[in-house]
Design a protein around this motif. Sequence first.
Motif, PDB file in Angstrom:
ATOM      1  N   MET A 290       0.861  -1.184   0.000  1.00  0.00           N
ATOM      2  CA  MET A 290       0.000   0.000   0.000  1.00  0.00           C
ATOM      3  C   MET A 290       0.900   1.238   0.000  1.00  0.00           C
ATOM      4  O   MET A 290       1.775   1.367   0.829  1.00  0.00           O
ATOM      5  CB  MET A 290      -0.913  -0.022   1.229  1.00  0.00           C
ATOM      6  N   ALA A 291       0.650   2.130  -0.943  1.00  0.00           N
ATOM      7  CA  ALA A 291       1.410   3.382  -1.035  1.00  0.00           C
ATOM      8  C   ALA A 291       0.481   4.546  -0.731  1.00  0.00           C
ATOM      9  O   ALA A 291      -0.733   4.437  -0.862  1.00  0.00           O
ATOM     10  CB  ALA A 291       2.004   3.527  -2.429  1.00  0.00           C
TER      11      ALA A 291
ATOM     12  N   ALA B 210      -1.653  -0.804  -5.544  1.00  0.00           N
ATOM     13  CA  ALA B 210      -1.247  -1.193  -6.898  1.00  0.00           C
ATOM     14  C   ALA B 210       0.184  -1.705  -6.847  1.00  0.00           C
ATOM     15  O   ALA B 210       0.918  -1.445  -5.893  1.00  0.00           O
ATOM     16  CB  ALA B 210      -1.350   0.004  -7.840  1.00  0.00           C
ATOM     17  N   GLU B 211       0.573  -2.427  -7.880  1.00  0.00           N
ATOM     18  CA  GLU B 211       1.947  -2.923  -7.971  1.00  0.00           C
ATOM     19  C   GLU B 211       2.914  -1.751  -8.103  1.00  0.00           C
ATOM     20  O   GLU B 211       2.592  -0.735  -8.712  1.00  0.00           O
ATOM     21  CB  GLU B 211       2.088  -3.852  -9.185  1.00  0.00           C
ATOM     22  N   ALA B 212       4.105  -1.907  -7.578  1.00  0.00           N
ATOM     23  CA  ALA B 212       5.115  -0.842  -7.582  1.00  0.00           C
ATOM     24  C   ALA B 212       5.474  -0.373  -8.983  1.00  0.00           C
ATOM     25  O   ALA B 212       5.784   0.795  -9.191  1.00  0.00           O
ATOM     26  CB  ALA B 212       6.373  -1.307  -6.845  1.00  0.00           C
ATOM     27  N   GLU B 213       5.406  -1.269  -9.960  1.00  0.00           N
ATOM     28  CA  GLU B 213       5.784  -0.898 -11.335  1.00  0.00           C
ATOM     29  C   GLU B 213       4.624  -0.313 -12.152  1.00  0.00           C
ATOM     30  O   GLU B 213       4.789   0.018 -13.323  1.00  0.00           O
ATOM     31  CB  GLU B 213       6.394  -2.095 -12.078  1.00  0.00           C
ATOM     32  N   THR B 214       3.465  -0.124 -11.529  1.00  0.00           N
ATOM     33  CA  THR B 214       2.326   0.473 -12.220  1.00  0.00           C
ATOM     34  C   THR B 214       2.655   1.913 -12.593  1.00  0.00           C
ATOM     35  O   THR B 214       3.095   2.691 -11.746  1.00  0.00           O
ATOM     36  CB  THR B 214       1.070   0.454 -11.318  1.00  0.00           C
TER      37      THR B 214
ATOM     38  N   TRP C 199      -1.735   5.418 -14.672  1.00  0.00           N
ATOM     39  CA  TRP C 199      -2.843   4.509 -14.357  1.00  0.00           C
ATOM     40  C   TRP C 199      -3.241   4.607 -12.893  1.00  0.00           C
ATOM     41  O   TRP C 199      -4.416   4.442 -12.554  1.00  0.00           O
ATOM     42  CB  TRP C 199      -2.507   3.078 -14.770  1.00  0.00           C
ATOM     43  N   VAL C 200      -2.291   4.923 -12.022  1.00  0.00           N
ATOM     44  CA  VAL C 200      -2.623   5.155 -10.615  1.00  0.00           C
ATOM     45  C   VAL C 200      -3.549   6.369 -10.510  1.00  0.00           C
ATOM     46  O   VAL C 200      -4.572   6.329  -9.826  1.00  0.00           O
ATOM     47  CB  VAL C 200      -1.340   5.357  -9.777  1.00  0.00           C
ATOM     48  N   ILE C 201      -3.187   7.435 -11.210  1.00  0.00           N
ATOM     49  CA  ILE C 201      -3.993   8.659 -11.185  1.00  0.00           C
ATOM     50  C   ILE C 201      -5.388   8.399 -11.741  1.00  0.00           C
ATOM     51  O   ILE C 201      -6.394   8.775 -11.139  1.00  0.00           O
ATOM     52  CB  ILE C 201      -3.293   9.787 -11.977  1.00  0.00           C
TER      53      ILE C 201
ATOM     54  N   THR D  65       6.801   5.297 -12.413  1.00  0.00           N
ATOM     55  CA  THR D  65       6.068   4.223 -11.748  1.00  0.00           C
ATOM     56  C   THR D  65       5.652   4.650 -10.349  1.00  0.00           C
ATOM     57  O   THR D  65       6.182   5.627  -9.799  1.00  0.00           O
ATOM     58  CB  THR D  65       6.909   2.942 -11.640  1.00  0.00           C
ATOM     59  N   LEU D  66       4.754   3.907  -9.782  1.00  0.00           N
ATOM     60  CA  LEU D  66       4.319   4.139  -8.410  1.00  0.00           C
ATOM     61  C   LEU D  66       5.518   4.128  -7.474  1.00  0.00           C
ATOM     62  O   LEU D  66       5.608   4.947  -6.556  1.00  0.00           O
ATOM     63  CB  LEU D  66       3.285   3.087  -8.004  1.00  0.00           C
TER      64      LEU D  66
END
Length: 150
Positions: free
Chosen positions: A1-2, A15-19, A23-25, A61-62
């Motif tokens: 969790m970030a 989300a995965e760290a490499e997302t 796409w996070v936004i 990435t995230l």
Amino acid sequence: MARLNINGTIHEIDAEAETPLLWVIREQAGLTGTKFGCGIAACGACTVHIDGVATRSCSVTLADVTEAEKIVTIEAISPDRSHAIQKAWLELDVPQCGYCQSGQIMAAVALLDSNPNPTDEEIDAEMSNICRCGTYNRIRAGIKRAAELL
């Protein structure tokens, strides 16, 4: 969790760290003004500000961002359309199809924040976002008009 600071709000991101941040936004934070264009940081449709720097969010990435960094999307520039860039864009009818415009506006705001009265050459050098409709002359005019309004 970030945890990310997007537009002044802390978002819990699962989300995965490499997302890609794009796409996070869009998918995690629900802010769809930032657009997907190419996915390789070439077009600029996904431009956001990270600590005031225009950044192509598809290439970040995230894992590359922290809660301490301030991420700003098109939604936070000015919801009431009172920012000089928005006024100029409307006054001069800058967009044609409009798809690239959130990225264009984000890049233009960053440019004017660092250089409040850019020359045509400085605008051309800094505005590397792609407009498939070719409205570059109107974008340049919009930036010049926004500089006057500021």
